[in-house]
Design an enzyme around this catalytic site. Structure first.
Site, PDB file in Angstrom:
ATOM      1  N   LYS A 129      -0.820  -4.230  -3.133  1.00  0.00           N
ATOM      2  CA  LYS A 129      -2.117  -3.651  -2.749  1.00  0.00           C
ATOM      3  C   LYS A 129      -2.206  -2.265  -3.357  1.00  0.00           C
ATOM      4  CE  LYS A 129      -5.020  -2.163   1.084  1.00  0.00           C
ATOM      5  NZ  LYS A 129      -5.074  -0.740   0.666  1.00  0.00           N
ATOM      6  N   SER A 172       0.808  -1.208   0.000  1.00  0.00           N
ATOM      7  CA  SER A 172       0.000   0.000   0.000  1.00  0.00           C
ATOM      8  C   SER A 172       0.848   1.268   0.000  1.00  0.00           C
ATOM      9  CB  SER A 172      -0.944  -0.047   1.210  1.00  0.00           C
ATOM     10  OG  SER A 172      -1.908   0.969   1.154  1.00  0.00           O
ATOM     11  N   ASP A 216       9.845   5.380 -10.515  1.00  0.00           N
ATOM     12  CA  ASP A 216       9.423   5.956 -11.794  1.00  0.00           C
ATOM     13  C   ASP A 216      10.183   7.227 -12.132  1.00  0.00           C
ATOM     14  OD1 ASP A 216       7.673   3.920 -12.205  1.00  0.00           O
ATOM     15  OD2 ASP A 216       5.854   5.144 -12.203  1.00  0.00           O
TER      16      ASP A 216
END
Length: 445
Positions: A317, A292, A303
């Protein structure tokens, strides 16, 4: 028995005058009311004919819980007790053992123990099944009922029976409940590297991370080579704290987006100007217990090519739960969106794939230990935009970089291979770096 006052059937002649789309909606609503009538029929039948006297409140809560349980593993109804427990957890303090658990087909499964808690110190592992508490079988209890049995007055003892894959028989642990004060961030200095351990995302996490960065920079000064952010076995927590932690290492750009049911239902969160680390190299450690909010941080920095992610594929998740108050004491925790990394990746099911897969070689049973992830949970949300099934492949393949054995690592004094690997990786950036001398394993006699 009275019927639903809003239930009705339109004559065919009337339906013929309604546009097709409206007629379809009317038919669907009529069918829904019929189903609601069936629910009330069952409720009344149970009240009147069940062998023991029933409690209306308990029956209604059971119906609500059943409805939410049919959706996904993370939507639930919070009664006054659950609501209070959730507040305690997000505030960073509660009484219990320090375990994050889920239910799987009626069994209680450990997602991760929290650092410096009775469960972690005893050696309970991610993937363990808790079968009994004080000799009482847990199978078939709801998640809330199981958690209630583990929580309790600090200082009281509890016996937990665990089934672990690879263990020849169940393992019994006798633990003493404590006031679990979740200090979500700790830091230490290893050589010229600052190691920041984040174990949870509660209200203290963002400020504590900033303080850790500042303290490390003050201690090492110009000698500081870089940072390691350890998110292993971090079950997640508050979204705003994941954004705040990511922002500490980013100078600009999107951190995460959450997308709801419709295309227009998108919220994006961005970093503010200013990287607190001034561009110093960053490594993030993840494993199958990183979930999460931890995955939001790892995905954002990966990224933006701001950090190298190493370890094992994370939990996966990628859904957002919104807390919807129903009264002063009760609430609905409902999955309302999926979150996406800056490049548009959904980590739901797939998790965060490390840039370098590094096993925990100092864990003698790492190959055999079961790895519980979101994709293993019943009724988990499907990753609708996945482009391949790479994440279904085996977690670990033979890799010559990891030819060292637990024995040779032990001779080096290494107890945490993943952290050791990350520190070595960063220290190689130091112009004065001297690689460790090779350790020759003793020949077998």
């Amino acid at each position: 028995m009275s019927r639903n006052p809003w239930s009705f059937a339109l004559p065919l002649a009337v339906l013929a005058l309604i546009p097709a789309s409206a007629a379809v909606r009317a038919a669907a609503e009529s069918d829904t009311y019929k189903q609601l009538d069936a629910l009330m029929d069952v409720f009344e039948r149970v009240r009147v004919d069940y062998v023991d006297k029933t409690d209306d409140k308990k029956l209604i809560e059971g119906a609500i819980n059943g409805m939410l349980a049919s959706l996904d593993p993370h939507s639930s109804y919070l009664d006054s007790r659950d609501f209070a427990n959730m507040k305690q957890t997000t505030d960073g303090e509660y009484g219990g053992l320090g375990l994050t658990v889920s239910t799987e087909e009626g069994a209680v499964k450990v997602i991760a123990p929290t650092d410096d808690t009775p469960a972690a110190r005893a050696g309970i592992k991610s993937g363990d099944y808790i079968t009994h508490i004080d000799g009482e079988l847990l199978y078939g209890l709801t998640l809330n009922e199981a958690v209630d049995k583990m929580r309790g007055t600090p200082g009281t003892k509890i016996k937990i029976t665990v089934v672990r894959e690879g263990a020849p028989k169940p393992i019994d642990y006798t633990l003493t409940r404590e006031v679990i004060q979740i200090k979500p961030v700790k830091y230490e200095i290893k050589g010229d590297v600052g190691v920041i351990r984040i174990s949870a995302f509660n209200k203290q996490t963002g400020p504590a991370t900033r303080d850790a960065i500042e303290s490390i920079e003050k201690t090492l000064g110009p000698k500081l080579v870089g940072f390691i952010v350890d998110l292993r076995s971090n079950p997640g927590g508050l979204l705003d704290q994941a954004i705040e932690v990511s922002d500490a290492f980013l100078d600009r750009g999107e951190i995460v987006s959450q997308r709801g049911r419709t295309k227009a239902d998108i919220q994006r969160y961005y970093a503010k100007n200013g990287d607190l680390t001034e561009g110093k190299p960053v490594i993030i450690l993840v494993d199958e217990g990183s979930a999460s909010a931890a995955e939001i941080v790892a995905g954002a920095l990966q990224d933006h090519r701001r950090a190298l992610v190493i370890g094992m594929r994370s939990f996966g998740k990628g859904s957002v739960q919104t807390l919807i108050p129903l009264s002063d004491e009760t609430a609905l925790r409902l999955t309302t969106a999926r979150y996406f990394t800056p490049s548009g990746r959904s980590v739901q099911e797939a998790g965060i794939e490390p840039d370098i897969v590094v096993p925990q070689l100092t864990d003698a049973n790492y190959k055999e230990r079961p790895r519980l992830r979101e994709a293993d949970l019943q009724r988990h949300l499907i990753n609708e935009i996945k482009t391949d099934d790479k994440y279904i492949e085996a977690d670990m393949k033979a890799d010559p970089r990891f030819a060292e054995t637990a024995e040779t690592l032990k001779k080096r004094g290494v107890t945490d291979f993943q952290l050791y690997y990350a520190i070595n990786l960063l220290e190689r950036l130091n112009p004065n770096y001297v690689p460790p001398a090779p350790v020759i394993a003793s020949a077998a006699k």
